[in-house]
Design a protein around this motif. Sequence first.
Motif, PDB file in Angstrom:
ATOM      1  N   UNK A   1       0.841  -1.196   0.000  1.00 22.96           N
ATOM      2  CA  UNK A   1       0.000   0.000   0.000  1.00 22.96           C
ATOM      3  C   UNK A   1       0.874   1.242   0.000  1.00 22.96           C
ATOM      4  N   UNK A   2       0.564   2.179  -0.908  1.00 26.04           N
ATOM      5  CA  UNK A   2       1.386   3.379  -1.038  1.00 26.04           C
ATOM      6  C   UNK A   2       0.532   4.623  -1.239  1.00 26.04           C
ATOM      7  N   UNK A   3       0.955   5.739  -0.630  1.00 31.60           N
ATOM      8  CA  UNK A   3       0.413   7.054  -0.911  1.00 31.60           C
ATOM      9  C   UNK A   3       1.355   7.752  -1.888  1.00 31.60           C
ATOM     10  N   UNK A   4       0.851   8.723  -2.619  1.00 21.21           N
ATOM     11  CA  UNK A   4       1.693   9.461  -3.561  1.00 21.21           C
ATOM     12  C   UNK A   4       2.902  10.064  -2.847  1.00 21.21           C
ATOM     13  N   UNK A   5       4.099   9.788  -3.375  1.00 18.26           N
ATOM     14  CA  UNK A   5       5.335  10.275  -2.785  1.00 18.26           C
ATOM     15  C   UNK A   5       5.946   9.347  -1.745  1.00 18.26           C
ATOM     16  N   UNK A   6       5.199   8.323  -1.321  1.00 19.95           N
ATOM     17  CA  UNK A   6       5.682   7.409  -0.287  1.00 19.95           C
ATOM     18  C   UNK A   6       6.636   6.368  -0.879  1.00 19.95           C
TER      19      UNK A   6
ATOM     20  N   UNK B   1      -0.687   8.306  -8.914  1.00 15.87           N
ATOM     21  CA  UNK B   1      -1.746   7.341  -9.187  1.00 15.87           C
ATOM     22  C   UNK B   1      -2.844   8.056  -9.972  1.00 15.87           C
ATOM     23  N   UNK B   2      -3.267   7.471 -11.074  1.00 11.57           N
ATOM     24  CA  UNK B   2      -4.262   8.114 -11.930  1.00 11.57           C
ATOM     25  C   UNK B   2      -5.383   7.150 -12.278  1.00 11.57           C
ATOM     26  N   UNK B   3      -6.578   7.719 -12.491  1.00 14.40           N
ATOM     27  CA  UNK B   3      -7.756   6.945 -12.857  1.00 14.40           C
ATOM     28  C   UNK B   3      -8.332   7.519 -14.141  1.00 14.40           C
ATOM     29  N   UNK B   4      -8.629   6.645 -15.075  1.00 16.30           N
ATOM     30  CA  UNK B   4      -9.290   7.047 -16.322  1.00 16.30           C
ATOM     31  C   UNK B   4     -10.779   6.740 -16.165  1.00 16.30           C
ATOM     32  N   UNK B   5     -11.579   7.799 -16.047  1.00 14.95           N
ATOM     33  CA  UNK B   5     -13.001   7.637 -15.773  1.00 14.95           C
ATOM     34  C   UNK B   5     -13.838   7.598 -17.054  1.00 14.95           C
TER      35      UNK B   5
ATOM     36  N   UNK C   1      -4.742   9.456  -4.640  1.00 17.24           N
ATOM     37  CA  UNK C   1      -3.294   9.286  -4.562  1.00 17.24           C
ATOM     38  C   UNK C   1      -2.858   8.018  -3.866  1.00 17.24           C
ATOM     39  N   UNK C   2      -3.831   7.205  -3.389  1.00 18.02           N
ATOM     40  CA  UNK C   2      -3.481   5.929  -2.740  1.00 18.02           C
ATOM     41  C   UNK C   2      -3.645   4.788  -3.732  1.00 18.02           C
ATOM     42  N   UNK C   3      -2.747   3.809  -3.647  1.00 19.21           N
ATOM     43  CA  UNK C   3      -2.844   2.644  -4.525  1.00 19.21           C
ATOM     44  C   UNK C   3      -2.543   1.365  -3.755  1.00 19.21           C
ATOM     45  N   UNK C   4      -3.160   0.281  -4.207  1.00 20.09           N
ATOM     46  CA  UNK C   4      -2.881  -1.046  -3.662  1.00 20.09           C
ATOM     47  C   UNK C   4      -2.245  -1.908  -4.734  1.00 20.09           C
ATOM     48  N   UNK C   5      -1.008  -2.348  -4.498  1.00 22.96           N
ATOM     49  CA  UNK C   5      -0.269  -3.162  -5.455  1.00 22.96           C
ATOM     50  C   UNK C   5      -0.067  -4.562  -4.877  1.00 22.96           C
ATOM     51  N   UNK C   6      -0.340  -5.572  -5.686  1.00 28.66           N
ATOM     52  CA  UNK C   6      -0.074  -6.947  -5.269  1.00 28.66           C
ATOM     53  C   UNK C   6       1.322  -7.338  -5.730  1.00 28.66           C
ATOM     54  N   UNK C   7       2.135  -7.841  -4.792  1.00 28.37           N
ATOM     55  CA  UNK C   7       3.495  -8.267  -5.125  1.00 28.37           C
ATOM     56  C   UNK C   7       3.555  -9.795  -5.009  1.00 28.37           C
ATOM     57  N   UNK C   8       4.113 -10.423  -6.039  1.00 31.25           N
ATOM     58  CA  UNK C   8       4.129 -11.889  -6.114  1.00 31.25           C
ATOM     59  C   UNK C   8       5.524 -12.369  -6.473  1.00 31.25           C
ATOM     60  N   UNK C   9       6.015 -13.329  -5.673  1.00 32.18           N
ATOM     61  CA  UNK C   9       7.288 -13.987  -5.975  1.00 32.18           C
ATOM     62  C   UNK C   9       7.016 -15.477  -6.113  1.00 32.18           C
ATOM     63  N   UNK C  10       7.272 -16.032  -7.295  1.00 32.21           N
ATOM     64  CA  UNK C  10       7.002 -17.448  -7.550  1.00 32.21           C
ATOM     65  C   UNK C  10       8.186 -18.051  -8.306  1.00 32.21           C
TER      66      UNK C  10
END
Length: 325
Positions: free
Chosen positions: A101-106, A129-133, A285-294
Amino acid sequence: MTERILIKLLEKTASVRLGVVILVLIIAASIAGTGTAYDVYHSWWFAILLGMFGANLVACTVLGIIRGTTRVGSLITHIGILVVLAGVIAGSILGKRGILSLEAGEVSDAFTTDGLTARLPFKVRLEEFSIDWDRSAPHLLHVGVMDAGVRTSIKVEPGSTYDVPGTDYRIEVSRFVADLLVDREQGIISRSDNPANPAMLLLIHHAGETEKRWVFSAHPEFSMSKDGNIDIIYRHDAKPLDFASRVTILDRDGSTTSAIIKVNQPKKHRGWSIYQTSFDIARPGWTGLEVVYDPGVAIVFLGIALMNLGVFLVLHRRFSKSATR
């Protein structure tokens, strides 16, 4: 004597009935896992099931070699399946998955997995973080006038005035704010052009008087109306078409990598895959990223290649035999 015991053991382990039972259990577990939040594929018991199926297949292969019934194509196919199983087991035991989880600039390398905090071998900084509406969504006013017994829906546009059918009310759409924010110095402003918190300022004309009323799509229950005879609910259901995170990856050796991560467009870095998964309209400005190591993915692909080669050899041998008859 020892050879006979070994053959007996192989025959028991290579039981077709045992293999079918294990395979059914694997399929059932996989189907059950798709409908729950529980990560079946990284559980210890699923790895044991795969190991048992692998042992059954190894016994079948060895028994076929001893009896001289296994051909090259079948042998390579069996080896391919075993390599795929080895890759899946490796991913199940050594793989990692979580949410960053990240805020803009974090900047952070910490992600959560099963309620615990783990660390990436690099750091990620969220630049934007940007959204195309979908901006084609209509502006709708659901209007109810008590004394006239009227309930109607009106499609409106900013800058226009509309009569409420069956009444002497007129509604003027004075102002549209896409992403409303109340600023202490500037008053009501829009944080962005994205319709994350859409609101309208209406001028309600009736009986020679005009009432100013703000209506909010995200909070239809909130009302500051003076005229209780007319009830207005505003809806502007703009939906996000796409959303993306522009990030910078900072490695421990000081090198940096820039990337734009979108849905279905992950960033792969040092064996990790970073996926765009979530956002929060209430937290711009908040985003949730899934990180995967396989680490088992490359092994699985190798196994699939061997399986294809084995099937090709089996079919080639059969077609060759048919052609010579």
